[in-house]
Design an enzyme around this catalytic site. Structure first.
Site, mmCIF file in Angstrom:
data_model
loop_
_atom_site.group_PDB
_atom_site.id
_atom_site.type_symbol
_atom_site.label_atom_id
_atom_site.label_comp_id
_atom_site.label_asym_id
_atom_site.label_seq_id
_atom_site.Cartn_x
_atom_site.Cartn_y
_atom_site.Cartn_z
ATOM 1 N N ASP A 53 1.696 3.454 2.298
ATOM 2 C CA ASP A 53 2.659 3.519 3.392
ATOM 3 C C ASP A 53 3.835 2.576 3.153
ATOM 4 O OD1 ASP A 53 1.750 5.468 4.974
ATOM 5 O OD2 ASP A 53 0.908 4.173 6.552
ATOM 6 N N ASP B 37 0.848 -1.189 0.000
ATOM 7 C CA ASP B 37 0.000 0.000 0.000
ATOM 8 C C ASP B 37 0.887 1.244 0.000
ATOM 9 O OD1 ASP B 37 1.040 0.139 2.524
ATOM 10 O OD2 ASP B 37 -0.828 -0.323 3.565
#
Ligand code: 0RA
Length: 662
Positions: free
Chosen positions: A505, A503
């Site tokens: 992050d 993702d």
């Protein structure tokens, strides 16, 4: 020769050709590195290298690359055109020989600087062998010639198909990469442009036009300013302290061209090339430059009494802090060494570069005393910071935090201690770290969980960087030191594998880690020790069968196969977790296909993590390499540096894959 003997000879030659091409088709990776996107794009570079050779020989100033609608590519140039006359040994047109015999390209004229004879120079015949079909057109001596091939095999003799203006010469190659060989067959405009931009900077007289017919994109690369413009492009988001210094000269048949400038940053960004090939491991040309730079600037500072301050000694590193530069040399017979064969070995080149840089830089400094003073002042500041960093490091070392004898508590080390056979997973988050610790093979796999994000090293000086806990932990675990103390021989693991969530992050953490490796432990990357784990994105389940898919395309393929003929999409359900699904619909199981999407590594249990991502027998890990160090530098500077606007543009343009393409 009797007719019979001639026939025999012809047959034997043909068999050799077929054997050669067969070898290429059997083991494509041996010739082009791999059969992924990288290898695919390599096909274009291979043809373009020949066009560049024509340019280096002084016969070509234009290269056109078109990504065609049907998925094929056309590379055209205005060089001399591949010779078409009868080849005396092979008894067929030289064109056919160049296109069908391995390594035939470079046989013609030895005394030239060849890209195609260099690092990757396997010849156009390799492109031909790996193409479903290839068509070549040659303009030469007022005529147009043509030949067509399938899987590298000519479909007829070279044909004269028309007349052209005597002054029009050149080669047009169109090829369709073989889908049975390449895992990926779609060319990407941006990837093609990256190398072409670099080539255009390195060869200032050439114009390279890239057209993507499908995506309707087009770029023309032509840089009158050559390396000067290259350096300014690399420093686009940094503040330069002066206009680039340009050095050009030639000794012992070795032309040398260099441009460099100092900026307000702290990184050293020197990119070196031999015959247009990026030498990311450096070599004798780079050593020559560094030696001359240190010696000349030190002499200048001493002579002009600029060194009075508190007895500081300026080292090579001080002269290269905040230095962006490009070194391009042309070598007749380059010897490439090193782990990735990107290190120039020719010892004579060191002296050549050293002499040229020494002379020209001294001249420049004498003529521009204001520049000289500014540069020395900057280097003195670098020396001060270095002294401070050394103190910080000594302090930490005394506390044993950087010492490999005292391993960080968070590290779950492996039991074998032969680095060659050991690997370390640097994992995002404690929960994924926990699964990885349970799932691993503890004999050779070590796990280092990281809490949160590491410091952005692009924005900090070394002494600050050394205060960051996550970074200290990584340095201690790897055991090879940092900065001046770095010694790759001491690295405790043969593979360093970054494992983050799929993702935003996760990709940010991965980029931060790569930035840190790239800036401070670069040799880990150039020697091919750094990898990126590929956790699956989906689990697809039907009855007892469970398949993991690593991207959308794979998910669709699995679904198609599981659904079989005539089945409809309604039979498929996307679930967040399998347990939810079963709880809500206890009556479902056998025919329904369940797809669950892994949101993070933490969602996988230890066994799943082992099966999908960590088991060396079944996992896929991406090796991080510096295909183009200049491009990598630009990516990191853009993503991590000060200036916001280019970063936003970059992220918008590259969306999800930007972070992986270093
Ligand atoms: C063999 C010999 C010569 C040029 C080439 C090949 C050549 C290959 C390619 C591939 C794409 N464009 C190309 N242009 C040239 C030397 C030419 C001579 O001696 O006339």
């Amino acid at each position: 020769m009797t007719k019979e003997a001639a026939q025999k000879n012809y047959t034997a030659k043909n068999i050799n050709v077929l054997k050669g091409l067969e070898a290429v088709r059997k083991r494509p990776a041996m010739y082009i590195g791999d059969v992924s996107s990288r290898g695919l794009h390599h096909l274009i570079n291979e043809v373009v290298d020949n066009s560049i050779d024509e340019a280096l020989a002084g016969y070509n100033d234009f290269i056109g690359i078109t990504l065609n609608k049907d998925g094929s590519v056309t590379v055209e140039d205005k060089g001399r055109g591949i010779p078409v006359d009868m080849h005396p040994e092979e008894k067929k047109s030289a064109l056919e020989v160049v296109m069908t015999v391995l390594h035939a390209g470079g046989k013609f004229d030895k005394n030239s600087y060849k890209v195609s004879g260099g690092l990757h120079g396997v010849g156009v015949s390799v492109v031909n062998a790996l193409s479903e079909w290839l068509k070549v057109k040659v303009y030469r001596g007022g005529k147009t010639y043509f030949q067509e091939y399938k899987c590298g095999i000519s479909q007829s003799d070279v044909k004269e198909i028309g007349k052209v203006d005597k002054n029009k010469t050149g080669t047009v190659v169109t090829f369709m990469p073989d889908k049975t060989i390449f895992r990926v067959t779609k060319f990407k405009f941006d990837i093609v442009c990256e190398r072409m931009r670099e080539l255009a900077y390195l060869n200032k007289d050439i114009t390279i036009k890239v057209t993507d017919v499908i995506e309707k994109e087009e770029e023309t690369f032509h840089f009158k300013g050559g390396l000067n413009e290259f350096v300014q492009y690399l420093d686009e988001t940094r503040q330069a302290l002066h206009k680039p210094i340009y050095i050009q000269g030639e000794r012992e048949n070795t032309p040398v061209e260099i441009a460099f400038e100092y900026n307000d940053g702290y990184n050293e960004n020197i990119h070196s090339y031999v015959n247009n090939i990026n030498t990311s491991e450096g070599g004798t040309h780079l050593v020559g430059f560094k030696t001359a730079l240190t010696r000349t600037l030190n002499n200048y500072a001493y002579k002009n009494k600029l060194l009075k301050e508190n007895g500081l000694v300026l080292t090579g590193d001080d002269f290269r802090e905040g230095l962006t530069g490009v070194i391009s040399v042309k070598v007749m017979d380059p010897q490439f060494e090193g782990q990735t064969k990107t290190k120039l070995g020719n010892s004579e080149v060191k002296g050549v570069v050293e002499t040229i840089v020494g002379e020209k830089l001294s001249e420049f400094l004498e003529e521009n005393p204001a520049f000289g003073k500014k540069i020395i002042e900057k280097c003195l500041r670098a020396a001060e910071a270095r002294a401070a960093a050394r103190k910080a490091r000594d302090l930490i070392r005394r506390k044993n935090a950087l010492d490999s004898m005292d391993l960080p508590g968070k590290l779950a080390d492996c039991s074998i201690n032969d680095p060659q056979h050991c690997e370390i997973y640097i994992v995002e988050g404690d929960s994924a770290g926990g699964s990885a610790k349970q799932g691993r093979d503890r004999r050779f796999q070590a796990i280092l969980p990281l809490r949160g994000k590491i410091l952005n090293v692009e924005k900090a000086k070394l002494n600050k960087i050394l205060e960051n806990n996550e970074i200290k932990t990584i340095i201690a675990a790897l055991g090879a030191g940092i900065g001046e103390d770095f010694n790759i021989e001491n690295t405790r693991y043969g593979k360093i594998i970054i494992m983050t969530d799929a993702d935003v992050d996760g990709s940010h953490i991965r980029t931060l880690l790569l930035t840190f490796f790239y800036r401070y432990l670069k040799e880990l990357i150039t020697s091919g020790k750094v990898y990126i784990a590929q956790p699956p994105l989906y689990k697809i389940k039907k009855g007892k069968e469970e398949i993991y898919a690593y991207d959308e395309k794979e998910r669709e393929e699995v679904l198609k196969r599981m659904r079989g003929k005539g089945k409809k999409e309604e039979d498929t359900t996307l679930v967040t977790s399998e347990e939810d699904m079963i709880e809500e619909n206890p009556e479902i199981m056998d025919k329904k296909i369940l797809i669950s999407r892994f949101k993070g590594l933490g969602e996988m249990n230890p066994e799943q993590l082992w099966n999908t991502t960590m088991n060396p027998e079944t996992r896929t890990i991406l090796q991080v390499n510096l295909e183009s160090a200049a491009a990598a530098d630009k990516v990191f500077e853009t993503l991590m540096g000060d200036v916001v606007e280019p970063r936003r543009e970059f992220i918008e343009k590259h969306a999800k894959y930007a972070n992986l393409d270093i």
